[in-house]
Design a protein around this motif. Structure first.
Motif, PDB file in Angstrom:
ATOM      1  N   TYR A  93      65.467  70.089  47.204  1.00  0.00           N
ATOM      2  CA  TYR A  93      64.161  70.664  47.517  1.00  0.00           C
ATOM      3  C   TYR A  93      63.087  69.569  47.496  1.00  0.00           C
ATOM      4  O   TYR A  93      62.267  69.472  48.394  1.00  0.00           O
ATOM      5  N   HIS A  94      63.112  68.738  46.464  1.00  0.00           N
ATOM      6  CA  HIS A  94      62.121  67.653  46.364  1.00  0.00           C
ATOM      7  C   HIS A  94      62.713  66.382  46.968  1.00  0.00           C
ATOM      8  O   HIS A  94      63.118  65.481  46.255  1.00  0.00           O
ATOM      9  N   ARG A  95      62.758  66.355  48.309  1.00  0.00           N
ATOM     10  CA  ARG A  95      63.401  65.237  49.004  1.00  0.00           C
ATOM     11  C   ARG A  95      62.795  63.885  48.635  1.00  0.00           C
ATOM     12  O   ARG A  95      63.493  62.924  48.336  1.00  0.00           O
ATOM     13  N   LYS A  96      61.464  63.812  48.653  1.00  0.00           N
ATOM     14  CA  LYS A  96      60.782  62.533  48.398  1.00  0.00           C
ATOM     15  C   LYS A  96      61.088  62.019  46.987  1.00  0.00           C
ATOM     16  O   LYS A  96      61.379  60.846  46.797  1.00  0.00           O
ATOM     17  N   ARG A  97      61.033  62.935  46.033  1.00  0.00           N
ATOM     18  CA  ARG A  97      61.290  62.519  44.656  1.00  0.00           C
ATOM     19  C   ARG A  97      62.739  62.042  44.494  1.00  0.00           C
ATOM     20  O   ARG A  97      63.014  61.045  43.837  1.00  0.00           O
ATOM     21  N   SER A  98      63.652  62.751  45.135  1.00  0.00           N
ATOM     22  CA  SER A  98      65.068  62.375  45.071  1.00  0.00           C
ATOM     23  C   SER A  98      65.282  60.994  45.703  1.00  0.00           C
ATOM     24  O   SER A  98      66.015  60.156  45.186  1.00  0.00           O
ATOM     25  N   ASP A  99      64.588  60.760  46.821  1.00  0.00           N
ATOM     26  CA  ASP A  99      64.668  59.463  47.515  1.00  0.00           C
ATOM     27  C   ASP A  99      64.204  58.342  46.590  1.00  0.00           C
ATOM     28  O   ASP A  99      64.893  57.327  46.411  1.00  0.00           O
ATOM     29  N   LEU A 100      63.051  58.539  45.962  1.00  0.00           N
ATOM     30  CA  LEU A 100      62.493  57.497  45.093  1.00  0.00           C
ATOM     31  C   LEU A 100      63.343  57.312  43.840  1.00  0.00           C
ATOM     32  O   LEU A 100      63.558  56.193  43.383  1.00  0.00           O
ATOM     33  N   TYR A 101      63.853  58.437  43.305  1.00  0.00           N
ATOM     34  CA  TYR A 101      64.699  58.374  42.111  1.00  0.00           C
ATOM     35  C   TYR A 101      65.946  57.538  42.403  1.00  0.00           C
ATOM     36  O   TYR A 101      66.338  56.669  41.615  1.00  0.00           O
ATOM     37  N   ASN A 102      66.573  57.802  43.565  1.00  0.00           N
ATOM     38  CA  ASN A 102      67.803  57.081  43.908  1.00  0.00           C
ATOM     39  C   ASN A 102      67.556  55.598  44.169  1.00  0.00           C
ATOM     40  O   ASN A 102      68.383  54.760  43.835  1.00  0.00           O
ATOM     41  N   ARG A 103      66.408  55.279  44.769  1.00  0.00           N
ATOM     42  CA  ARG A 103      66.077  53.857  44.976  1.00  0.00           C
ATOM     43  C   ARG A 103      65.940  53.156  43.623  1.00  0.00           C
ATOM     44  O   ARG A 103      66.473  52.062  43.414  1.00  0.00           O
ATOM     45  N   ALA A 104      65.197  53.799  42.713  1.00  0.00           N
ATOM     46  CA  ALA A 104      64.993  53.210  41.380  1.00  0.00           C
ATOM     47  C   ALA A 104      66.331  53.053  40.657  1.00  0.00           C
ATOM     48  O   ALA A 104      66.597  52.030  40.014  1.00  0.00           O
ATOM     49  N   LYS A 105      67.203  54.067  40.803  1.00  0.00           N
ATOM     50  CA  LYS A 105      68.506  54.050  40.132  1.00  0.00           C
ATOM     51  C   LYS A 105      69.359  52.877  40.647  1.00  0.00           C
ATOM     52  O   LYS A 105      69.984  52.157  39.872  1.00  0.00           O
ATOM     53  N   MET A 106      69.344  52.684  41.983  1.00  0.00           N
ATOM     54  CA  MET A 106      70.117  51.578  42.581  1.00  0.00           C
ATOM     55  C   MET A 106      69.685  50.243  41.978  1.00  0.00           C
ATOM     56  O   MET A 106      70.500  49.403  41.632  1.00  0.00           O
ATOM     57  N   ILE A 107      68.377  50.066  41.879  1.00  0.00           N
ATOM     58  CA  ILE A 107      67.849  48.794  41.364  1.00  0.00           C
ATOM     59  C   ILE A 107      68.176  48.645  39.876  1.00  0.00           C
ATOM     60  O   ILE A 107      68.636  47.592  39.430  1.00  0.00           O
ATOM     61  N   ASN A 108      67.980  49.740  39.119  1.00  0.00           N
ATOM     62  CA  ASN A 108      68.250  49.680  37.670  1.00  0.00           C
ATOM     63  C   ASN A 108      69.717  49.412  37.362  1.00  0.00           C
ATOM     64  O   ASN A 108      70.044  48.793  36.360  1.00  0.00           O
ATOM     65  N   GLU A 109      70.604  49.903  38.230  1.00  0.00           N
ATOM     66  CA  GLU A 109      72.043  49.734  37.964  1.00  0.00           C
ATOM     67  C   GLU A 109      72.573  48.401  38.487  1.00  0.00           C
ATOM     68  O   GLU A 109      73.744  48.099  38.341  1.00  0.00           O
ATOM     69  N   SER A 110      71.700  47.632  39.138  1.00  0.00           N
ATOM     70  CA  SER A 110      72.121  46.313  39.637  1.00  0.00           C
ATOM     71  C   SER A 110      71.787  45.285  38.552  1.00  0.00           C
ATOM     72  O   SER A 110      71.184  45.622  37.542  1.00  0.00           O
ATOM     73  N   ASN A 111      72.173  44.038  38.825  1.00  0.00           N
ATOM     74  CA  ASN A 111      71.785  42.982  37.878  1.00  0.00           C
ATOM     75  C   ASN A 111      70.644  42.156  38.478  1.00  0.00           C
ATOM     76  O   ASN A 111      70.550  40.956  38.263  1.00  0.00           O
ATOM     77  N   ALA A 112      69.773  42.834  39.245  1.00  0.00           N
ATOM     78  CA  ALA A 112      68.704  42.114  39.943  1.00  0.00           C
ATOM     79  C   ALA A 112      67.720  41.470  38.972  1.00  0.00           C
ATOM     80  O   ALA A 112      67.412  42.031  37.921  1.00  0.00           O
ATOM     81  N   ASP A 113      67.241  40.269  39.350  1.00  0.00           N
ATOM     82  CA  ASP A 113      66.211  39.585  38.561  1.00  0.00           C
ATOM     83  C   ASP A 113      64.848  40.173  38.893  1.00  0.00           C
ATOM     84  O   ASP A 113      63.993  40.282  38.025  1.00  0.00           O
ATOM     85  N   ILE A 114      64.649  40.480  40.176  1.00  0.00           N
ATOM     86  CA  ILE A 114      63.384  41.105  40.590  1.00  0.00           C
ATOM     87  C   ILE A 114      63.649  42.056  41.758  1.00  0.00           C
ATOM     88  O   ILE A 114      64.690  41.985  42.411  1.00  0.00           O
ATOM     89  N   TYR A 115      62.658  42.911  42.009  1.00  0.00           N
ATOM     90  CA  TYR A 115      62.701  43.729  43.217  1.00  0.00           C
ATOM     91  C   TYR A 115      61.349  43.642  43.916  1.00  0.00           C
ATOM     92  O   TYR A 115      60.323  43.370  43.294  1.00  0.00           O
ATOM     93  N   LEU A 116      61.375  43.836  45.221  1.00  0.00           N
ATOM     94  CA  LEU A 116      60.139  43.897  46.001  1.00  0.00           C
ATOM     95  C   LEU A 116      60.204  45.129  46.881  1.00  0.00           C
ATOM     96  O   LEU A 116      61.193  45.335  47.591  1.00  0.00           O
ATOM     97  N   SER A 117      59.154  45.944  46.826  1.00  0.00           N
ATOM     98  CA  SER A 117      59.050  47.097  47.703  1.00  0.00           C
ATOM     99  C   SER A 117      58.093  46.733  48.823  1.00  0.00           C
ATOM    100  O   SER A 117      56.982  46.283  48.546  1.00  0.00           O
ATOM    101  N   ILE A 118      58.522  46.918  50.057  1.00  0.00           N
ATOM    102  CA  ILE A 118      57.655  46.555  51.189  1.00  0.00           C
ATOM    103  C   ILE A 118      57.134  47.816  51.874  1.00  0.00           C
ATOM    104  O   ILE A 118      57.909  48.678  52.294  1.00  0.00           O
ATOM    105  N   HIS A 119      55.813  47.881  51.969  1.00  0.00           N
ATOM    106  CA  HIS A 119      55.134  49.019  52.610  1.00  0.00           C
ATOM    107  C   HIS A 119      54.011  48.509  53.505  1.00  0.00           C
ATOM    108  O   HIS A 119      53.655  47.326  53.470  1.00  0.00           O
TER     109      HIS A 119
END
Ligand SMILES: [Zn+2]
Length: 219
Positions: A93-119
């Motif tokens: 139902y909350h598509r946008k929130r699910s989208d953002l949650y999954n993006r954050a989850k992908m980054i958190n579960e990686s071993n990334a040193d940094i992330y950049l969001s481009i808008h």
């Protein structure tokens, strides 16, 4: 005689090794670093628009240029999306929130040193222009990255703290959100669509990343 030959050989070998390492260090300064790139929006979510110009397409285009340049410098690069789609769970139902949650989850579960969001930005007034860097002060690294990024991008717009963005609050890895320019401004809009400008923008962003890692190595 035999000994001095050995010493000469070892000496030459050391010079060769040193030059190789030096050259490699200069050309591949991001070896060992992992960077997560997040192209904002995607799929049915176009982001900001101006006629048929869609934020989601330009975001992805910049991210792909950035990814290729960063990989050439030795970095491991991941993208939250590689094409024109969002990453929400199907049927939620909350598509946008699910989208953002999954993006954050992908980054958190990686071993990334940094992330950049481009808008890209847009407002009702067509006079607003220029790139702007946003950060959340959930960790001190974010402010440092925002400052180095603003300087590298040479933008007149000051860095700005985000206090309400769900996505940036969720991500535990240091990172910033870059609004690369205003689709609502004719000059920005003209530039943002040009591949040469996207390249230029990417080079500046990479300079910001390099400066950030240099700071972090010495503090
Ligand atoms: Zn956006």
């Amino acid at each position: 005689m035999r000994n001095s030959f050995h010493i000469l050989f070892l000496f030459l070998l050391m010079i060769c090794t040193f030059s190789f390492l030096k050259a490699n260090g200069e050309e591949m300064p991001l070896v060992g670093k992992t960077i997560y790139l997040d192209a904002g929006h995607g799929g049915i979510d176009s982001g900001a628009t101006y006629k048929d110009i869609l934020e989601k397409d330009i975001n992805l285009s910049i991210v792909k240029i950035l990814a290729s340049k960063l990989e050439n410098m030795g970095a491991t690069v991941y993208l939250t999306r590689y094409g024109d789609y969002d990453v929400s769970n199907i049927g939620v139902y909350h598509r946008k929130r699910s989208d953002l949650y999954n993006r954050a989850k992908m980054i958190n579960e990686s071993n990334a040193d940094i992330y950049l969001s481009i808008h890209l930005n847009a407002t009702n007034s067509s006079t607003w222009s220029g790139a702007q860097v946003f950060y959340d002060d959930i960790c001190s690294e974010n402010l440092l990255l925002a400052q180095t990024m603003k300087e590298a991008m040479g933008t007149k717009r000051d860095i700005s703290e985000i206090t309400t963005m769900y996505f940036n609050k969720q991500v535990k890895v240091p990172g910033v959100l870059i609004e690369a320019g205003f689709l609502s401004n004719s000059h920005d809009r003209y530039l943002l669509q040009k591949e040469s400008y996207q390249e230029e923008l990417s080079d500046k962003i990479i300079q910001g990343i390099l400066t950030y890692f240099e700071h972090r190595n010495y503090t």
